[in-house]
Motif scaffolding. Structure first.
Motif, PDB file in Angstrom:
ATOM      1  N   PRO A  79      28.309 -35.678  -8.941  1.00 32.32           N
ATOM      2  CA  PRO A  79      27.644 -34.725  -9.843  1.00 32.32           C
ATOM      3  C   PRO A  79      26.860 -35.467 -10.927  1.00 32.32           C
TER       4      PRO A  79
ATOM      5  N   LYS B 221      41.009 -34.591 -18.058  1.00 27.65           N
ATOM      6  CA  LYS B 221      40.455 -33.311 -18.516  1.00 27.65           C
ATOM      7  C   LYS B 221      41.453 -32.225 -18.121  1.00 27.65           C
TER       8      LYS B 221
ATOM      9  N   ALA C 102      35.714 -30.213 -10.780  1.00 27.84           N
ATOM     10  CA  ALA C 102      35.291 -30.494 -12.158  1.00 27.84           C
ATOM     11  C   ALA C 102      35.996 -29.636 -13.215  1.00 27.84           C
TER      12      ALA C 102
ATOM     13  N   LYS D 257      31.429 -25.695 -23.410  1.00 23.39           N
ATOM     14  CA  LYS D 257      30.127 -26.292 -23.700  1.00 23.39           C
ATOM     15  C   LYS D 257      29.033 -25.492 -23.026  1.00 23.39           C
TER      16      LYS D 257
ATOM     17  N   PRO E 146      24.691 -34.229 -14.502  1.00 22.26           N
ATOM     18  CA  PRO E 146      24.402 -33.022 -15.284  1.00 22.26           C
ATOM     19  C   PRO E 146      22.916 -32.752 -15.479  1.00 22.26           C
ATOM     20  N   GLY E 147      22.577 -31.478 -15.680  1.00 19.25           N
ATOM     21  CA  GLY E 147      21.189 -31.084 -15.921  1.00 19.25           C
ATOM     22  C   GLY E 147      20.547 -31.839 -17.080  1.00 19.25           C
ATOM     23  N   PRO E 148      21.263 -32.014 -18.211  1.00 20.58           N
ATOM     24  CA  PRO E 148      20.641 -32.761 -19.311  1.00 20.58           C
ATOM     25  C   PRO E 148      20.491 -34.260 -18.991  1.00 20.58           C
TER      26      PRO E 148
ATOM     27  N   GLU F 234      32.681 -22.561 -17.948  1.00 18.55           N
ATOM     28  CA  GLU F 234      32.767 -23.381 -19.167  1.00 18.55           C
ATOM     29  C   GLU F 234      31.868 -22.859 -20.274  1.00 18.55           C
TER      30      GLU F 234
ATOM     31  N   THR G  31      36.733 -33.558 -21.888  1.00 13.63           N
ATOM     32  CA  THR G  31      35.906 -33.017 -20.815  1.00 13.63           C
ATOM     33  C   THR G  31      35.420 -34.235 -20.026  1.00 13.63           C
ATOM     34  N   ILE G  32      34.688 -33.992 -18.961  1.00 13.64           N
ATOM     35  CA  ILE G  32      34.241 -35.128 -18.145  1.00 13.64           C
ATOM     36  C   ILE G  32      33.145 -35.889 -18.889  1.00 13.64           C
ATOM     37  N   GLU G  33      32.131 -35.168 -19.342  1.00 17.15           N
ATOM     38  CA  GLU G  33      31.047 -35.794 -20.103  1.00 17.15           C
ATOM     39  C   GLU G  33      31.466 -35.962 -21.559  1.00 17.15           C
TER      40      GLU G  33
ATOM     41  N   ARG H 216      22.023 -29.982 -26.132  1.00 16.02           N
ATOM     42  CA  ARG H 216      22.055 -29.195 -24.893  1.00 16.02           C
ATOM     43  C   ARG H 216      21.115 -27.992 -24.972  1.00 16.02           C
TER      44      ARG H 216
ATOM     45  N   GLN I 102      33.357 -38.732  -9.699  1.00 18.29           N
ATOM     46  CA  GLN I 102      32.197 -38.970 -10.573  1.00 18.29           C
ATOM     47  C   GLN I 102      32.434 -40.252 -11.384  1.00 18.29           C
TER      48      GLN I 102
ATOM     49  N   GLN J 266      26.326 -25.146 -20.778  1.00 19.62           N
ATOM     50  CA  GLN J 266      25.698 -25.853 -19.663  1.00 19.62           C
ATOM     51  C   GLN J 266      24.239 -25.409 -19.621  1.00 19.62           C
ATOM     52  N   HIS J 267      23.349 -26.377 -19.433  1.00 24.72           N
ATOM     53  CA  HIS J 267      21.922 -26.129 -19.630  1.00 24.72           C
ATOM     54  C   HIS J 267      21.360 -24.958 -18.815  1.00 24.72           C
ATOM     55  N   ASN J 268      22.015 -24.656 -17.658  1.00 25.55           N
ATOM     56  CA  ASN J 268      21.437 -23.678 -16.732  1.00 25.55           C
ATOM     57  C   ASN J 268      22.105 -22.310 -16.772  1.00 25.55           C
TER      58      ASN J 268
HETATM   59  P1  XMP Z   1      32.448 -31.300 -18.383  1.00 21.74           P
HETATM   60  O1  XMP Z   1      31.868 -32.409 -19.214  1.00 21.74           O
HETATM   61  O2  XMP Z   1      32.189 -29.961 -18.965  1.00 21.74           O
HETATM   62  O3  XMP Z   1      31.663 -31.327 -17.016  1.00 21.74           O
HETATM   63  O4  XMP Z   1      33.904 -31.517 -18.061  1.00 21.74           O
HETATM   64  C1  XMP Z   1      32.022 -30.604 -15.855  1.00 21.74           C
HETATM   65  C2  XMP Z   1      31.037 -30.982 -14.742  1.00 21.74           C
HETATM   66  O5  XMP Z   1      29.761 -30.384 -15.010  1.00 21.74           O
HETATM   67  C3  XMP Z   1      28.759 -31.397 -15.185  1.00 21.74           C
HETATM   68  N1  XMP Z   1      27.940 -30.955 -16.319  1.00 21.74           N
HETATM   69  C4  XMP Z   1      26.781 -30.261 -16.208  1.00 21.74           C
HETATM   70  N2  XMP Z   1      26.091 -29.868 -15.136  1.00 21.74           N
HETATM   71  N3  XMP Z   1      24.464 -28.881 -16.542  1.00 21.74           N
HETATM   72  C5  XMP Z   1      24.918 -29.185 -15.310  1.00 21.74           C
HETATM   73  O6  XMP Z   1      24.239 -28.842 -14.341  1.00 21.74           O
HETATM   74  C6  XMP Z   1      25.091 -29.241 -17.678  1.00 21.74           C
HETATM   75  O7  XMP Z   1      24.647 -28.931 -18.781  1.00 21.74           O
HETATM   76  C7  XMP Z   1      26.320 -29.972 -17.487  1.00 21.74           C
HETATM   77  N4  XMP Z   1      27.225 -30.479 -18.344  1.00 21.74           N
HETATM   78  C8  XMP Z   1      28.208 -31.074 -17.617  1.00 21.74           C
HETATM   79  C9  XMP Z   1      29.513 -32.695 -15.457  1.00 21.74           C
HETATM   80  O8  XMP Z   1      28.773 -33.844 -15.087  1.00 21.74           O
HETATM   81  C10 XMP Z   1      30.780 -32.497 -14.644  1.00 21.74           C
HETATM   82  O9  XMP Z   1      30.616 -32.841 -13.288  1.00 21.74           O
END
Ligand code: XMP
Length: 311
Positions: free
Chosen positions: A192, A303, A266, A141, A194-196, A135, A307-309, A100, A232, A143-145
């Motif tokens: 949704p 979750k 989410a 985690k 994710p950015g990655p 988050e 987590t979702i991912e 990430r 999702q 998040q990339h942004n």
């Molecule tokens: P997790 O896996 O944390 O995901 O339960 C929650 C929501 O966020 C999305 N997701 C991301 N979106 N950058 C994003 O823009 C990221 O790095 C990223 N990681 C997770 C994920 O798909 C879910 O909808």
């Protein structure tokens, strides 16, 4: 919330921050970045430059379809290719957080920075939402942004400033803003992503071969579940292999997990109770249409604790 008032305020805010200058919007085609792009366009008109980064981790036909959708909407999107940079940076990386961080670094420290420098733009407009921030700040985690909120100043580090009009909103609220802004239904309702991108759907090292496999699997899963009404849905490629039989011979093949969940924003999620029939159909398609895939599992973990991912 009064969404019309919110829109008017954000347009005003963008105008005030950017002043007579220009801003860049990096569009991925998801509802967050699409909403921000339209807000930026309303605020700045031609002073907003919009780009789509083709980083090689996108879904099937994604670059073409994003450019086409926005063209219909009157917004010109330039595609910038940066495939090699991402694959090179991801080579040998297996730790989820490291993957990430590497992706974020290539985006902000290299790709965005160079586009901004070249076009002499000082502002980057992006669609960070409240769940992304919570988050990351909570250490669940990275998040990339999410940068400013964890003390990374893009202005000091890379020489450009972020504008994040959606940081108070969650996904369901952003969809409402998108609707009022008149974004096409297909974008408003987009699941949704994710950015990655597809790199988030691979456990272990990300390689062009694995991306190609998960891209095919994603197209199948999205096609089969598009009418499920779920929040999702996506496949994930595991690092482990499993023994199987193909054509009467042993095959040590890939394992794919199917994830399909219900959620509002989410923050929490529960697995969708998909019918056995649809699960069988997806299993059949994945194992016959993608060489080297011989085992499919359906993930029924909510979750939290998952987590979702997967990364
Ligand atoms: P997790 O896996 O944390 O995901 O339960 C929650 C929501 O966020 C999305 N997701 C991301 N979106 N950058 C994003 O823009 C990221 O790095 C990223 N990681 C997770 C994920 O798909 C879910 O909808």
């Amino acid at each position: 919330m009064n969404y019309k008032k919110f829109i008017a305020e954000k347009i005003k805010e963008i105008r005030e921050i950017v002043g007579p200058g220009k801003a860049l919007s990096v569009l991925s085609g998801g509802v967050d970045s699409s909403t921000v792009t339209v807000l930026g366009h309303k605020a700045l008109g031609d002073r907003l430059k919009t780009v789509f980064i083709d980083h090689g981790l996108m879904r099937k036909n994604e670059p073409e379809s994003v450019v086409k959708t926005f063209k219909k909407f009157g917004i010109k999107v330039a595609t910038i290719t940066a495939k090699n940079k991402f694959f090179k940076a991801l080579k040998g990386k297996t730790d989820p957080e490291e993957k990430r961080k590497v992706i974020s670094q290539v985006f902000y420290g290299d790709v965005f920075r160079k586009i901004l420098q070249k076009s002499r733009i000082k502002f980057l407009l992006q669609g960070t939402n409240l769940t992304d921030i919570e988050e990351t700040v909570a250490g669940i985690k990275f998040q990339h942004n999410v940068l400013e909120q964890i003390g990374i100043s893009t202005e000091k580090k890379f020489g450009y400033r972020l504008i994040e009009p959606l940081i108070e909103l969650r996904k369901n609220e952003i969809r409402k803003v998108a609707k009022i802004l008149g974004l096409p239904e297909e974008i408003q309702r987009r699941i949704p992503f994710p950015g990655p991108a597809l790199a988030a759907r691979i456990i272990g090292e990300v390689t062009p071969e694995k991306i190609s496999l998960i891209r095919k699997a994603t197209a199948i899963v999205e096609e089969e579940l598009k009418n499920s009404g779920a929040f999702q849905y996506f496949p994930v490629l595991l690092e482990d292999k499993a023994t199987g039989i193909k054509g009467g011979k042993r095959e040590v093949g890939n394992i794919i997990i199917i994830r399909c969940i219900e959620s509002i924003d989410a923050r929490t999620a529960i697995p969708t109770k998909l019918s056995w029939k649809i699960l069988e159909k997806i299993t059949k398609r994945l194992t016959t249409e993608i060489p080297g895939v011989n085992r499919i599992c359906y993930d029924i973990t909510p979750k939290p604790p998952a987590t979702i991912e997967y990364i």
